[in-house]
Scaffold this motif. Structure first.
Motif, PDB file in Angstrom:
ATOM      1  N   ASP A  19       9.939  -2.556  -6.325  1.00 17.61           N
ATOM      2  CA  ASP A  19      11.281  -3.131  -6.287  1.00 17.61           C
ATOM      3  C   ASP A  19      12.300  -2.015  -6.447  1.00 17.61           C
ATOM      4  O   ASP A  19      12.012  -0.975  -7.060  1.00 17.61           O
ATOM      5  N   LEU A  20      13.493  -2.213  -5.900  1.00 14.07           N
ATOM      6  CA  LEU A  20      14.577  -1.254  -6.076  1.00 14.07           C
ATOM      7  C   LEU A  20      15.903  -1.991  -5.949  1.00 14.07           C
ATOM      8  O   LEU A  20      15.995  -3.070  -5.366  1.00 14.07           O
ATOM      9  N   ALA A  21      16.935  -1.393  -6.511  1.00 16.71           N
ATOM     10  CA  ALA A  21      18.265  -1.999  -6.462  1.00 16.71           C
ATOM     11  C   ALA A  21      19.318  -0.915  -6.603  1.00 16.71           C
ATOM     12  O   ALA A  21      19.121   0.080  -7.308  1.00 16.71           O
ATOM     13  N   PHE A  22      20.445  -1.113  -5.919  1.00 15.66           N
ATOM     14  CA  PHE A  22      21.592  -0.222  -6.030  1.00 15.66           C
ATOM     15  C   PHE A  22      22.643  -0.852  -6.939  1.00 15.66           C
ATOM     16  O   PHE A  22      22.762  -2.080  -7.021  1.00 15.66           O
ATOM     17  N   ASP A  24      26.892  -1.112  -7.651  1.00 22.25           N
ATOM     18  CA  ASP A  24      28.096  -1.025  -6.840  1.00 22.25           C
ATOM     19  C   ASP A  24      28.583   0.425  -6.854  1.00 22.25           C
ATOM     20  O   ASP A  24      28.056   1.269  -7.587  1.00 22.25           O
ATOM     21  N   ILE A  25      29.613   0.714  -6.081  1.00 25.16           N
ATOM     22  CA  ILE A  25      30.211   2.047  -6.088  1.00 25.16           C
ATOM     23  C   ILE A  25      31.066   2.177  -7.345  1.00 25.16           C
ATOM     24  O   ILE A  25      31.915   1.328  -7.631  1.00 25.16           O
ATOM     25  N   THR A  26      30.834   3.238  -8.121  1.00 27.26           N
ATOM     26  CA  THR A  26      31.549   3.491  -9.367  1.00 27.26           C
ATOM     27  C   THR A  26      32.387   4.762  -9.197  1.00 27.26           C
ATOM     28  O   THR A  26      32.273   5.451  -8.178  1.00 27.26           O
ATOM     29  N   PRO A  27      33.200   5.122 -10.183  1.00 23.63           N
ATOM     30  CA  PRO A  27      33.939   6.388 -10.093  1.00 23.63           C
ATOM     31  C   PRO A  27      33.028   7.608 -10.011  1.00 23.63           C
ATOM     32  O   PRO A  27      33.480   8.701  -9.658  1.00 23.63           O
ATOM     33  N   TYR A  28      31.745   7.442 -10.331  1.00 21.84           N
ATOM     34  CA  TYR A  28      30.792   8.545 -10.298  1.00 21.84           C
ATOM     35  C   TYR A  28      29.799   8.409  -9.142  1.00 21.84           C
ATOM     36  O   TYR A  28      28.716   8.992  -9.172  1.00 21.84           O
ATOM     37  N   GLY A  29      30.148   7.644  -8.151  1.00 25.68           N
ATOM     38  CA  GLY A  29      29.228   7.382  -7.049  1.00 25.68           C
ATOM     39  C   GLY A  29      28.473   6.090  -7.298  1.00 25.68           C
ATOM     40  O   GLY A  29      28.903   5.236  -8.064  1.00 25.68           O
ATOM     41  N   TYR A  30      27.328   5.944  -6.665  1.00 26.30           N
ATOM     42  CA  TYR A  30      26.503   4.761  -6.904  1.00 26.30           C
ATOM     43  C   TYR A  30      25.098   5.202  -7.266  1.00 26.30           C
ATOM     44  O   TYR A  30      24.697   6.347  -7.028  1.00 26.30           O
ATOM     45  N   PHE A  31      24.331   4.272  -7.837  1.00 29.65           N
ATOM     46  CA  PHE A  31      23.056   4.622  -8.432  1.00 29.65           C
ATOM     47  C   PHE A  31      21.944   3.697  -7.930  1.00 29.65           C
ATOM     48  O   PHE A  31      22.208   2.600  -7.436  1.00 29.65           O
ATOM     49  N   LEU A  32      20.716   4.180  -8.086  1.00 32.99           N
ATOM     50  CA  LEU A  32      19.534   3.491  -7.562  1.00 32.99           C
ATOM     51  C   LEU A  32      18.485   3.421  -8.660  1.00 32.99           C
ATOM     52  O   LEU A  32      18.168   4.430  -9.294  1.00 32.99           O
ATOM     53  N   ILE A  33      17.946   2.225  -8.876  1.00 30.06           N
ATOM     54  CA  ILE A  33      16.862   2.059  -9.844  1.00 30.06           C
ATOM     55  C   ILE A  33      15.622   1.571  -9.098  1.00 30.06           C
ATOM     56  O   ILE A  33      15.724   0.803  -8.138  1.00 30.06           O
ATOM     57  N   SER A  34      14.453   2.033  -9.534  1.00 28.58           N
ATOM     58  CA  SER A  34      13.193   1.633  -8.895  1.00 28.58           C
ATOM     59  C   SER A  34      12.218   1.107  -9.936  1.00 28.58           C
ATOM     60  O   SER A  34      12.149   1.606 -11.061  1.00 28.58           O
ATOM     61  N   ALA A  35      11.476   0.082  -9.552  1.00 29.47           N
ATOM     62  CA  ALA A  35      10.419  -0.496 -10.386  1.00 29.47           C
ATOM     63  C   ALA A  35       9.078  -0.095  -9.808  1.00 29.47           C
ATOM     64  O   ALA A  35       8.893  -0.099  -8.594  1.00 29.47           O
ATOM     65  N   CYS A  36       8.145   0.233 -10.685  1.00 25.69           N
ATOM     66  CA  CYS A  36       6.863   0.756 -10.218  1.00 25.69           C
ATOM     67  C   CYS A  36       5.723   0.238 -11.092  1.00 25.69           C
ATOM     68  O   CYS A  36       5.898  -0.054 -12.275  1.00 25.69           O
ATOM     69  N   LYS A  37       4.556   0.161 -10.502  1.00 25.51           N
ATOM     70  CA  LYS A  37       3.382  -0.272 -11.245  1.00 25.51           C
ATOM     71  C   LYS A  37       2.939   0.745 -12.294  1.00 25.51           C
ATOM     72  O   LYS A  37       2.061   0.441 -13.103  1.00 25.51           O
ATOM     73  N   ASP A  38       3.528   1.950 -12.294  1.00 25.06           N
ATOM     74  CA  ASP A  38       3.194   2.923 -13.329  1.00 25.06           C
ATOM     75  C   ASP A  38       3.879   2.603 -14.655  1.00 25.06           C
ATOM     76  O   ASP A  38       3.666   3.280 -15.665  1.00 25.06           O
ATOM     77  N   TRP A  63       7.656  -4.931 -12.464  1.00 24.25           N
ATOM     78  CA  TRP A  63       7.720  -5.658 -11.194  1.00 24.25           C
ATOM     79  C   TRP A  63       9.135  -5.816 -10.655  1.00 24.25           C
ATOM     80  O   TRP A  63       9.328  -6.041  -9.460  1.00 24.25           O
ATOM     81  N   GLY A  64      10.122  -5.746 -11.528  1.00 30.52           N
ATOM     82  CA  GLY A  64      11.500  -5.941 -11.084  1.00 30.52           C
ATOM     83  C   GLY A  64      12.432  -5.026 -11.841  1.00 30.52           C
ATOM     84  O   GLY A  64      12.195  -4.695 -13.008  1.00 30.52           O
ATOM     85  N   ALA A  65      13.522  -4.603 -11.181  1.00 23.49           N
ATOM     86  CA  ALA A  65      14.514  -3.743 -11.826  1.00 23.49           C
ATOM     87  C   ALA A  65      15.867  -3.972 -11.176  1.00 23.49           C
ATOM     88  O   ALA A  65      15.954  -4.210  -9.962  1.00 23.49           O
ATOM     89  N   THR A  66      16.905  -3.890 -11.983  1.00 20.81           N
ATOM     90  CA  THR A  66      18.255  -4.064 -11.450  1.00 20.81           C
ATOM     91  C   THR A  66      19.244  -3.299 -12.307  1.00 20.81           C
ATOM     92  O   THR A  66      18.963  -2.958 -13.464  1.00 20.81           O
ATOM     93  N   LEU A  67      20.426  -3.044 -11.742  1.00 19.14           N
ATOM     94  CA  LEU A  67      21.544  -2.439 -12.448  1.00 19.14           C
ATOM     95  C   LEU A  67      22.707  -3.414 -12.461  1.00 19.14           C
ATOM     96  O   LEU A  67      22.842  -4.223 -11.530  1.00 19.14           O
ATOM     97  N   ASN A  68      23.547  -3.327 -13.492  1.00 19.73           N
ATOM     98  CA  ASN A  68      24.775  -4.103 -13.416  1.00 19.73           C
ATOM     99  C   ASN A  68      25.745  -3.409 -12.465  1.00 19.73           C
ATOM    100  O   ASN A  68      25.443  -2.340 -11.917  1.00 19.73           O
ATOM    101  N   SER A 274      22.435   0.668   0.807  1.00 25.34           N
ATOM    102  CA  SER A 274      23.354   1.150  -0.214  1.00 25.34           C
ATOM    103  C   SER A 274      24.644   0.339  -0.150  1.00 25.34           C
ATOM    104  O   SER A 274      24.937  -0.288   0.868  1.00 25.34           O
ATOM    105  N   PRO A 275      25.455   0.353  -1.212  1.00 28.30           N
ATOM    106  CA  PRO A 275      26.666  -0.473  -1.211  1.00 28.30           C
ATOM    107  C   PRO A 275      27.700  -0.068  -0.162  1.00 28.30           C
ATOM    108  O   PRO A 275      28.503  -0.903   0.251  1.00 28.30           O
ATOM    109  N   ASP A 276      27.686   1.195   0.277  1.00 26.74           N
ATOM    110  CA  ASP A 276      28.614   1.610   1.335  1.00 26.74           C
ATOM    111  C   ASP A 276      28.013   1.485   2.726  1.00 26.74           C
ATOM    112  O   ASP A 276      28.676   1.734   3.729  1.00 26.74           O
TER     113      ASP A 276
END
Length: 346
Positions: A19-22, A24-38, A63-68, A274-276
């Motif tokens: 799983d992965l999630a981006f 939104d665009i922030t003043p510092y760019g945007y970010f990506l989180i990944s979920a893994c079986k490790d 199994w799942g991951a997200t960012l606010n 990505s959000p953009d």
């Protein structure tokens, strides 16, 4: 001159990325989180893939991951029967939410005050993060394990999927508004607030539904089993990946296949724009994430396109990083990290 798609490869995980999630665009760019079986979810700079930190604390596959929205908090769902909320700036674990079975899905409300979870116990749970010790609101009705659960319609409704059923819930009454069955087991679900669109994949089908009514808008058929699909923010394209190791890009309006690429060495489990809309990320059984350009040859992030006269020179950025569990090295000397964010959580 046609440009060849050259993805950025993000290594570091040791098991399949599911799983992965981006953000939104922030003043510092945007970010990506990944979920893994490790069991070690990772945070990265979204436009370059550069590793920022690893969240340590789960005792099973994640199994799942997200960012606010502003990437200050992260949430993860795991096989250790917990969901966790993290400080995404420091990497600190903030809250552990115990469940009775494997947790598969986590999703913040827009204001980050509530967390929605779903998993193998067939129940939706809503946690008030300002009162983590309080019992959650529980919504029952699914007849098999929940694969995905998402807030929709300004957090007034909930969309969820189990094996072959999509369900729409009213948050205020905590009751089911509608349920529809699909032909095969649901493999992914994405909510697009602009236009209230729900993107669902099952078998070789990529289907688009109204998020407000669950009525089907259209559907496409892919050449192979699809595990995930994502709609471009401008609704121009759809990308999908699955069991044949390939990524497909379609025209959203016509369904025409525009491009296909093979870069992974295993089935693709997740894909998101990505959000953009400038790139899309994919996660695979091969343990890597890859970042792909929406418009090949455009200068963006680590991709540089130099055009001296009429001769096109396409320069692929750099090797992203070499990562072990104690240090992070990056060859990108221009990496910008927000002042308050550490470069490693470890």
């Amino acid at each position: 001159m046609a440009m060849r798609q050259t993805p950025l490869t993000c290594s570091g995980h040791t098991r399949p990325v599911v799983d992965l999630a981006f953000s939104d665009i922030t003043p510092y760019g945007y970010f990506l989180i990944s979920a893994c079986k490790d069991g070690k979810p990772m945070l990265r700079q979204g436009d370059t893939g550069d590793w920022i930190g690893t969240f340590l604390g789960h005792k099973g596959a994640v199994w799942g991951a997200t960012l606010n929205r502003d990437a200050t908090k992260a949430a993860t769902a795991a096989a250790d029967f917990t969901a966790k909320v993290w400080d995404a700036v420091s990497g600190d674990e903030l809250i552990t939410l115990a469940h009775k079975h494997i947790v598969k899905s986590v999703n913040f409300t827009e204001d980050s005050n509530y967390l929605l979870t779903g998993g193998q116990d067939k129940l939706l749970r809503i946690y008030d993060l300002s009162k983590p010790e309080a019992e959650p609101q529980v919504v029952s009705g699914h007849t098999s394990g929940i694969k995905k659960a998402l807030w929709s319609s300004d957090d007034k409704q909930i969309l969820s999927a189990d094996d072959k059923t999509l369900r729409l819930w009213d948050r205020n009454t905590m009751t089911e508004v509608k349920a529809i069955n699909v032909a095969m087991s649901v493999s992914s679900m994405e909510y697009v607030p602009e236009g209230e669109i729900l993107v669902v994949t099952y078998g070789r089908t990529i289907a688009f539904h109204s998020a407000e009514t669950l009525e089907q808008i259209k559907s496409f058929e892919a050449p192979a089993t699809v595990n995930s699909a994502s709609l471009h923010p401008e609704k121009e394209f759809i990308v999908a990946g699955g069991e044949d190791f390939k990524l497909y890009k379609y025209d959203y309006n016509t369904g025409e296949e525009l491009e296909s690429y093979k870069g992974h060495f295993g089935p693709i489990h997740c894909v998101r724009f990505s959000p953009d809309g400038e790139l899309y990320a994919s996660g695979s059984e091969d343990g890597t994430l890859r970042l792909w350009q929406t418009t090949v040859g455009k200068t963006y992030g680590l991709w540089k396109c130099v055009v001296p006269g009429k001769n096109f020179v396409y320069i692929f950025g750099k090797t992203l990083l070499h990562h072990n569990l104690s240090k992070s090295y990056t060859t990108n000397s221009q990496l910008k990290v927000r002042p308050a964010r550490v470069t490693s959580f470890l």
